[in-house]
Every structure is written in C-alpha cells, then in structure tokens.
Scaffold this motif. Sequence first.
Motif, PDB file in Angstrom:
ATOM      1  N   GLY A 145      -0.206  -5.963  -6.866  1.00 15.07           N
ATOM      2  CA  GLY A 145       0.661  -5.574  -6.438  1.00 15.07           C
ATOM      3  C   GLY A 145      -1.021  -5.333  -4.705  1.00 15.07           C
ATOM      4  O   GLY A 145      -0.859  -5.946  -4.595  1.00 15.07           O
ATOM      5  N   LEU A 146      -2.218  -4.670  -5.713  1.00 11.73           N
ATOM      6  CA  LEU A 146      -3.408  -4.635  -4.633  1.00 11.73           C
ATOM      7  C   LEU A 146      -3.982  -5.956  -4.344  1.00 11.73           C
ATOM      8  O   LEU A 146      -4.542  -6.848  -3.942  1.00 11.73           O
ATOM      9  N   TYR A 147      -3.483  -7.098  -6.553  1.00 10.36           N
ATOM     10  CA  TYR A 147      -4.594  -8.037  -6.596  1.00 10.36           C
ATOM     11  C   TYR A 147      -3.700  -9.082  -5.454  1.00 10.36           C
ATOM     12  O   TYR A 147      -4.170  -9.954  -4.328  1.00 10.36           O
ATOM     13  N   LEU A 148      -2.264  -9.265  -4.666  1.00 11.46           N
ATOM     14  CA  LEU A 148      -1.938  -9.354  -3.402  1.00 11.46           C
ATOM     15  C   LEU A 148      -1.731  -8.988  -2.291  1.00 11.46           C
ATOM     16  O   LEU A 148      -2.117 -10.134  -1.680  1.00 11.46           O
ATOM     17  N   VAL A 149      -2.524  -8.253  -2.310  1.00  9.66           N
ATOM     18  CA  VAL A 149      -3.008  -7.244  -1.140  1.00  9.66           C
ATOM     19  C   VAL A 149      -4.109  -8.238  -0.926  1.00  9.66           C
ATOM     20  O   VAL A 149      -4.648  -8.327   0.202  1.00  9.66           O
ATOM     21  N   LEU A 203       0.868  -1.421   0.074  1.00 11.41           N
ATOM     22  CA  LEU A 203      -0.123   0.097   0.028  1.00 11.41           C
ATOM     23  C   LEU A 203       0.753   1.433  -0.177  1.00 11.41           C
ATOM     24  O   LEU A 203       0.696   2.370  -0.678  1.00 11.41           O
ATOM     25  N   LEU A 204       1.706   1.452   1.036  1.00 13.32           N
ATOM     26  CA  LEU A 204       2.706   2.619   0.882  1.00 13.32           C
ATOM     27  C   LEU A 204       3.790   2.792  -0.325  1.00 13.32           C
ATOM     28  O   LEU A 204       3.630   3.615  -0.877  1.00 13.32           O
ATOM     29  N   VAL A 244      -7.120   3.435   1.387  1.00 17.29           N
ATOM     30  CA  VAL A 244      -6.954   2.040   1.021  1.00 17.29           C
ATOM     31  C   VAL A 244      -7.426   1.633   2.339  1.00 17.29           C
ATOM     32  O   VAL A 244      -6.699   2.160   3.530  1.00 17.29           O
ATOM     33  N   HIS A 245      -9.043   1.425   3.028  1.00 17.93           N
ATOM     34  CA  HIS A 245      -8.694   0.853   4.004  1.00 17.93           C
ATOM     35  C   HIS A 245      -8.827  -0.661   4.796  1.00 17.93           C
ATOM     36  O   HIS A 245      -9.674  -1.602   3.363  1.00 17.93           O
TER      37      HIS A 245
END
Length: 323
Positions: free
Chosen positions: A280-284, A216-217, A307-308
């Motif tokens: 990135g967001l997929y793995l998150v 996220l960072l 992002v929450h």
Amino acid sequence: MIALFLRQHRSWLLLLVVMQLLTNMLLFVDEGIHRVSLTYFNAVWLFVVLIFCAVRLSIDKRKMHTYEQLKNNYYETIEENYKEQLQMLLAEKRQQHLQLLEKHDELLAWVHEMKAPLTAMQLLHDKISEPQLQERMQHEWLRLHLLLDQQLHATRLVNIEQDNRMERVKLREVVVKEVQQLRSWFFEKQIELDLDNLEEEVISDAKWLGFIVRQLLTNALKYSDCGQQIRIYTTLHDGCITLHVEDRGVGIAAEDLPRVFRKSYTGTLGREKSAATGMGLYLVKQVADALHLHVSITSEVANGTTVHVQFTNEDTYMKTFSK
C-alpha cells in the motif's frame, strides 16, 4: 581523456622511462662508453625490449587467444566483439520488454475478468435478507475489491506518465468519493470521520490522487480499533497545500518509519499481525513521485499515525512542466 590514455598505455610508457634511465646510467657509470660501438647499445636495448615483450605476452596471452584467428588488430577486434555483445544484449532487452508487456496485458485482462464475479457477488449480496450475513459478505466483497483495485493500479503504474491528466482537483470531492466506497468498513468498525478544511483545490490527476487517498484510508481503517477516529484535513504553508490523513491506531515503531515505503515491507508491532502485504504505502510513494507530490509519515506507537501529502506549489508546478 589524458588520464585514460596514460592508464591504457602505462606499461609502454614505463618501458620508455626504464630505457631512458638505463641509458643515463650507462653513460654515467661506464667512463669508456665513447669507445663502445653502437652494437653494444643496440644489444642492451634489444635485450630489454625482448624481456618486456615476453612479460606483456604472458599477461595478454589469455586475452589474445580468442582473437588470434582473426585478421584485425587486437584493439579493432575487441571493439568489434564488444559491438556484437552490445547488439546481443539490446536484442535480449527488447525480447524481455516484449515479454513483460505481454505479462502486463495478461495481468490487466485477468483483473478485468475478476470484476465480473465481483459484480455477481454484489448482486447476490443485495438479495440476502439476513443482516449479519449480508454485512459479512459485504466486508469480504470489499476486501476482494480493494485487493484487485490495488493490483490494477500497480500494473498500470509503469505507464503512469501516459495515463494521467493534470488538472485542478477539488480535494473534498476526491476524499468524499473514496470515503463513500469504504463506508461499509467505517460502519462495521464504528469509526468516526472528521473532514476539516478540505475546500482547497490542487493541480493533480483526480484518478491517481483518489488511489492515494484510498490506500491511506484503507491503512487507517485496518490499523484502527473499533470506535476510534480518523481525521482528514489540509494545511497551507509557504504556498504549498498539504493533505493529512490521521488515525488513532496502533502506530508505527520508530525503527520502522524510514522503511515503510519499501516494497513488501510490513513492519513490526501490530502491523505484522494484520493481513498486511507491504504494497500500500509503496504504491502511494511511487504514485506520489510520479505526480510530483511529497509524502511523509509521522507516527507514535499506540498513539496513531499521520500521513502527509504535500502538493507542489502552483508556480513551481507551472515552471516544472513548462520545460
């Protein structure tokens, strides 16, 4: 079960109905039926049955051709054939699983091998006297490090259920550790960092939670302009702690928001102009689901993205994992 039986034998049941209707019709139409011998009835029934069998044979001929050389009856032969096919599919599945494990191990070994030249690059970086060149090399080293780290966690993701340890984690310690790893990027882009109300403790896996924060960072830094601000803070609602990572970057278009967690989806506007991989967001999302966290995004084009990450209530967590 009854419906399945009726569908399986509907043609034979239809034959019985037709025969019954035919008998009733003959009795109703032919007034002299009482003088007709049984041979007449038998001939009519035999004629209808032969027509029916001929129709069924024409329909099932292709299906039965495969089994005509076998001694078992039709249904037993089909069952045996299905069992053989199932065994073959299971054997093929096991073989594919073994091949996947081999590739998984090879990829892990490759990632670990790549750490050696990265370490050498870091040592060379420390010996560079020219500040501008040193800063540029540090930035490229960080990019390589983050890409390898992302690949390493993506490879380990398949075994996340065995590769985690749920415990009480201090959010501030996790966030600060990840910020320190990215400090050169913060300095390069002169990004102001605001850490607010991070004294909460949550039940999670520190390593995987750190990976989520790092991704996220990384996104926040990538899509923020020089001199902007990134804010990380928590809120408490209905006993659930939510971690927020907020940037003032390019934002995400409204039509892209429902799809940002899809694999390899890079989106539109300013995001496709960067070196985005869509991972990135997929793995998150994958890691968050495995850790029973809820991830959501709010964003507005040109006004930034937040992002929450909502953590499971402790009571709910204990009930879920005590089952």
